[in-house]
Design an enzyme around this catalytic site. Sequence first.
Site: not given
Ligand code: PAF
Length: 281
Positions: A34, A58, A146-147, A183
């Site tokens: 981050h 989510q 990463k995502d 995390s």
């Molecule tokens: O990648 C994340 O941490 C989450 O999916 C996000 C983009 C903050 C949305 O909740």
Amino acid sequence: MQIATTLAEARALFDALPRPLGFVPTMGALHAGHVQLLRSAQRGSASVAVSVFVNPLQFGPSEDYAKYPRDLEADRRTLAQAGVDALFAPDTAAMYPPGFTTSVDVGPVGATFEGVVRPHHFRGVATVVAKLLHVVRPDVLYLGQKDAQQTCVLRKMIADLEFPVAVEIVPTIRESDGLAMSSRNAYLSAEQRAEAPSLYRALVAMREALARGASKAEANDIARATLSRLAMPDYFEVVDAESFEPIERPALPAFVIGAAHFGATRLIDNLYVAPDRRETA
Ligand code: PAF
């Protein structure tokens, strides 16, 4: 660093910040990955805002929403030390007051891979990021590679719905042994942590096999053979970097993607492959 917890406070705070405003949405549990996102945002923007919100929309019913690591005080210290200008840390009632029913569904790009394993995940991600973008009104949205599927989902939403924001994708930050920072790494036992970098090694092996001319099926076998015996592979694939649709080989910008279970913890990772640029990360 100024902090807002309500939407009204946030709007007033962010409207007063110097432009361009960079925005990094997070679910907290902040780590060095981050901080790297923040550094990129600081290089590209006059001020930087961060949100910390563990978004219930989510998470599936059997997922880790309740036990997702939360430590707002530690996150606040990390952000202040990093020189972030403003933090938005709403509670669930502020983001989703009683009667909130709207959701954003981006269609096929969110229905494959992570969208199969986690059916409502990307709808939840798109919904919260849409709302955050309306509140924060940033000039640039910073997302981690990463995502990778999340970046495709959010870029699609932003393009389709004409959000007036640019998107910057920041390369994945890795531990010295190659494990992508996440995390969820905190959930790994010592033994699983030692084996977890094999997911990265599997993706590197897959990318190298494809570059040598192996078929995707052969490259997939090599990736699975490289993954630790302790892990349960979920998928290895090559996908178009825009649409996230499977392709046979990375002729256009692509991601080599993989997911595997290390005990109860499911890790994902990817490598970006451009025909003219071979990323090492
Ligand atoms: O990648 C994340 O941490 C989450 O999916 C996000 C983009 C903050 C949305 O909740």
